[in-house]
Design an enzyme around this catalytic site. Structure first.
Site, PDB file in Angstrom:
ATOM      1  N   TRP A 155       0.793  -1.226   0.000  1.00 49.81           N
ATOM      2  CA  TRP A 155       0.000   0.000   0.000  1.00 49.81           C
ATOM      3  C   TRP A 155       0.820   1.269   0.000  1.00 49.81           C
ATOM      4  CZ3 TRP A 155       1.770   2.117   4.375  1.00 49.81           C
ATOM      5  CH2 TRP A 155       2.034   1.296   5.483  1.00 49.81           C
ATOM      6  N   LYS A 179      -3.096  -8.465  -7.665  1.00 49.67           N
ATOM      7  CA  LYS A 179      -3.885  -8.186  -6.470  1.00 49.67           C
ATOM      8  C   LYS A 179      -3.241  -6.993  -5.759  1.00 49.67           C
ATOM      9  CE  LYS A 179      -4.844  -9.287  -1.759  1.00 49.67           C
ATOM     10  NZ  LYS A 179      -4.738  -7.851  -1.454  1.00 49.67           N
ATOM     11  N   CYS A 287      10.164   0.660   2.330  1.00 51.03           N
ATOM     12  CA  CYS A 287      10.908  -0.547   2.696  1.00 51.03           C
ATOM     13  C   CYS A 287      12.385  -0.251   2.893  1.00 51.03           C
ATOM     14  CB  CYS A 287      10.718  -1.628   1.631  1.00 51.03           C
ATOM     15  SG  CYS A 287      11.113  -1.067  -0.041  1.00 51.03           S
TER      16      CYS A 287
END
Length: 492
Positions: A155, A179, A287
């Site tokens: 996200w 997805k 990240c």
């Protein structure tokens, strides 16, 4: 705030068509706390349909018969469309995850370059002619698309994280079932529509929205040839374990606890900016965030003073406002995790010197930029990924100690070295166990440069020439040249 937004409804994209469902998920704007869009909450039947559409597209005309050059033309056209609609995409992602609009606009204006780069790479992906130890044999290899790819994205940067997979995979000749995160699905759906506009055949790029049920169905599906995942390390481990049941190939771009190492000879003002960009840019939701700041003893106090002063000037607020420097946390579960991590650090004995609390008077899910000192590398706050605006400051004395602390982690995604000594810069970067090392910089990425991690930061690489091979299989071809009968019971 205070004005009831118009709620937009979206469908999934399967086989080039909108697919609706009687169950929906709300998409909440993390700044206002209000629902602004809703998407179908899909299930395994939708995954089955999308995989079939992707398989049909992969195996039948026109995609299977398209040349690499023709695929490159489509990618270039898609890049042009994304460039045209960059402002619209930036607004979608700001509404979905609360990132600064000006940051998202810059990102979406840059993302077409990924399509252009891999458009040029599409017909450069070649096998090789091999030397042969077999008389009268010609040997060569082919690089062929792996097949149907299941892409699962996070996200924090849904568009970029998808395009880092999509551009290379489409160039290689694969088809996709995507997805997106249930928190940030809109830009992915809209990108699939733009692919249809660019002329990609139906079924090449499919989107199934939903939560864990959709993710599990995709990972476990026997019709999927490869899973490309970006997200948390523990989820990545579960995906790899599940995919192993079908020997499905995986590439994983996972978490990090990246060290930002400042030596005493660094330009301190430049390094302070780099430290702030590394952890407070995107509200720490990256990240590769530089969440561990390693400061050499001799400059520790002076650097920390400059860092705290500058951190206190960071302006929180509406991510659509050009003056805002830090937006909200992207969703409520992550907001609560960030606040919990602050309490964890206090309990461990880390000393809070800045921030450390929620801000409730400007919008939803805001947390002040937070700095802890007196952190030791064995603390959980120094070892566990937070994914929020929390910086752990750790002292070191020598270069050797800095490298040891930096590498004392299960992660290995990124690192930075701040020094004016060119020998030290290259010497230390060579010793760091990280997939990307910045020297006197932080948070710089390029479509030309491979990106991925060591250790529990993942498997495989995205971007650059390495990315294409992540989406191909190598086939070896033996060509018998003599045309003469061979002894059927003799090998070779």
């Amino acid at each position: 705030m205070g004005v009831e937004p118009t709620i937009e409804s979206y469908g999934m994209r399967i086989g080039g068509a909108d697919v609706l469902h009687d169950k929906y998920l709300d998409t909440v704007n993390p700044y206002t706390g209000q629902t602004w869009a809703r998407v179908p909450d899909g299930d395994a039947s939708h995954v089955d349909a999308a995989v079939k559409a992707a398989r049909d597209a992969f195996e039948t005309e026109p995609w299977s018969m398209m040349t690499a050059t023709q695929r490159g033309h489509l990618l270039r056209k898609l890049g042009d469309i994304v460039a045209r609609d960059a402002e619209a995409f930036a607004r979608m992602e700001t509404a979905d995850n609360g990132k600064l609009y000006r940051e998202m606009l810059g990102q979406w204006r840059y993302l077409p370059e990924y399509f252009y780069y891999f458009a040029g790479m599409a017909d450069k992906l070649a096998g090789s002619v091999l030397a042969s130890d077999r008389q009268n044999f010609h040997l060569y290899t082919r690089q062929e698309p792996v097949g149907v790819v299941g892409a699962i994205t996070a996200w924090n940067s849904p568009g970029m994280l998808l395009i880092m997979k999509l551009a290379a995979g489409l160039a290689a000749g694969c088809t996709f079932v995507v997805k997106p995160s249930e928190y940030t699905p809109i830009s992915t759906i809209e990108l699939a529509k733009r692919a249809d506009e660019a002329g990609f055949p139906p079924g090449v790029f499919n989107v199934v929205t939903g939560g864990g049920v959709v993710g599990a169905a995709l990972v476990n599906h026997p019709g999927i040839d490869k899973i490309a995942f970006t997200g948390g390390t523990e989820t990545g481990k579960r995906i790899a374990a599940s995919a192993a049941a079908n020997l499905t190939r995986v590439s994983l771009e996972l978490g990090g606890k990246s060290p930002n190492i400042v030596f005493e000879d660094a330009d301190l003002d430049v390094a302070v900016n780099g430290a702030i960009a590394g952890i407070f840019g995107a509200s720490g939701q990256s990240c590769s965030a530089g969440s561990r700041l390693l400061l050499q003893d001799s400059i520790h106090d002076r650097f920390l003073e400059k860092l705290i002063q500058q951190t206190r000037t960071i302006r929180l607020g509406d991510p659509m406002d050009a003056e805002t420097q830090m937006g909200p946390i992207a969703n409520e579960p992550q907001y609560r995790k960030v606040l919990s991590s602050i309490e964890m650090a206090k309990h461990e004995g880390a000393r809070l010197v800045e921030g450390g609390e929620a801000v409730t008077d400007i919008g939803s899910y805001f947390v002040k930029p937070t700095i802890f000192t007196d952190v030791t590398n064995d603390m959980r706050i120094a070892q566990e990924e937070v994914f929020g605006p929390i910086l752990s400051v750790i002292r070191f004395k020598t270069e050797e100690e800095a490298v040891a602390i930096a590498n004392d982690t299960r992660f290995g995604l990124a690192a930075a070295v701040w020094t004016k000594n060119v020998h030290r810069a290259h010497r230390v970067s060579a010793k760091l166990r990280a997939g990307t090392v910045w020297i006197n910089a932080y948070r710089v990425v390029s479509y030309m440069a491979p990106f991925g991690g060591f250790g529990e930061s993942g498997l495989g690489r995205e971007n650059g020439p390495d990315a294409m091979r992540e989406f191909t299989e190598t086939k070896t071809v033996f060509v018998e040249l003599s045309g003469q009968p061979r002894d059927p019971f003799k090998l070779g």
